[in-house]
Enzyme design. Structure first.
Site, PDB file in Angstrom:
ATOM      1  N   LEU A 194      -4.781   1.365  -4.080  1.00 15.59           N
ATOM      2  CA  LEU A 194      -3.377   1.284  -4.437  1.00 15.59           C
ATOM      3  C   LEU A 194      -2.570   1.602  -3.183  1.00 15.59           C
ATOM      4  O   LEU A 194      -2.924   2.507  -2.424  1.00 15.59           O
ATOM      5  CB  LEU A 194      -3.016   2.290  -5.546  1.00 15.59           C
ATOM      6  N   ASP A 195      -1.477   0.859  -2.967  1.00 17.99           N
ATOM      7  CA  ASP A 195      -0.645   1.088  -1.794  1.00 17.99           C
ATOM      8  C   ASP A 195      -0.119   2.524  -1.791  1.00 17.99           C
ATOM      9  O   ASP A 195      -0.041   3.177  -2.835  1.00 17.99           O
ATOM     10  CB  ASP A 195       0.546   0.125  -1.787  1.00 17.99           C
ATOM     11  N   LYS A 196       0.279   2.977  -0.625  1.00 19.60           N
ATOM     12  CA  LYS A 196       0.764   4.351  -0.481  1.00 19.60           C
ATOM     13  C   LYS A 196       1.926   4.638  -1.423  1.00 19.60           C
ATOM     14  O   LYS A 196       2.026   5.739  -1.985  1.00 19.60           O
ATOM     15  CB  LYS A 196       1.190   4.587   0.972  1.00 19.60           C
ATOM     16  N   HIS A 207      -1.839  -6.327  -1.388  1.00 19.33           N
ATOM     17  CA  HIS A 207      -0.427  -6.328  -1.808  1.00 19.33           C
ATOM     18  C   HIS A 207      -0.132  -7.457  -2.810  1.00 19.33           C
ATOM     19  O   HIS A 207       0.951  -8.034  -2.797  1.00 19.33           O
ATOM     20  CB  HIS A 207       0.500  -6.488  -0.603  1.00 19.33           C
TER      21      HIS A 207
END
Length: 235
Positions: free
Chosen positions: A103-105, A188
């Protein structure tokens, strides 16, 4: 499974082999109620009862944790500049744990942490088409045309179009609220899908991965072990 006592305790994260050996020599470990005297003795991890500093030691081949990932943490086992999701598992000693997928930051929500590589591979394999469900706030008016586009697959700049995805509009406006189910895990991906239709994701949270659903009782940064039912369904 027969294993050396010091190796057994070290693999469960009770310390390095040298630290564990000192504790055994110091009389802080028992096997079946008898104080252990030598670190090299063999124990049956499935049957023998071991205590360490008075606490029972239990062996589980695989461990599974559900984490409600907060924004600001990176999905990695270690990082030089940012806190990782493993840093949040404060009371877990087990070595070999890793996050399943990424999962992205700035993305929140469901993250599975385990040491079960086979299950992780199955959940992440593009061939398995495992559902991943997200909630998002989107800048721009999400329309039924976007729903149809996502259902057909959109061009996000990769060699292939995305697989068909299910887009549900919860609220449409200057800031739209949506629920999206995808069956891939491209870099993304959710953000790029909305960019492809001229919109911007400003908040993203994963709610579900396969059969595993985020526990609404978990606040961001909190975690718990999976229940037996959740593990059975997942595996």
């Amino acid at each position: 499974m027969m294993i050396r006592l010091d190796k057994y305790l070290a693999e469960l994260g009770y310390g390095t082999r040298s630290q564990v050996k000192k504790d055994i020599a110091g009389g802080q470990v028992t096997v079946n109620g008898v104080q252990a005297k030598r670190p090299e003795i063999k124990i049956d991890a499935d049957r023998d009862q071991v205590t360490y500093k008075g606490d029972a030691v239990t062996f589980e081949k695989y461990e599974y944790y559900m984490l409600n990932k907060p924004a600001g943490t990176v999905t990695a086992t270690e990082d030089r500049s940012d806190p990782t999701v493993l840093d949040l598992l404060k009371d877990q000693r087990r070595k070999g744990l890793f996050p399943v997928g990424r999962l992205d930051k700035d993305t929140e929500g469901l993250l599975l942490i385990t040491n079960d590589g086979e299950t992780a591979h199955r959940l992440l394999s593009p061939r398995k088409h495992v559902d991943k469900v997200y909630y998002a706030d989107v800048r721009g008016k999400v329309t039924e045309e976007d729903v149809r586009s996502f259902a057909e697959g959109v061009d996000i700049g990769d060699e292939k179009m995305t697989m068909p995805a299910d887009l549900e509009i919860l609220e449409s406006g200057a800031i739209s609220r949506i629920r999206l189910t995808i069956r891939e895990g491209r870099f993304h991906q959710v953000k790029r899908m909305f960019q492809s239709v001229g919109k911007e994701v400003i908040y993203l949270k994963r709610l579900q991965m396969g059969s595993l659903v985020l526990d609404t009782e978990l606040k961001p940064g909190e975690y718990r072990k999976l229940t037996k039912e959740e593990v059975d369904s997942l595996c």
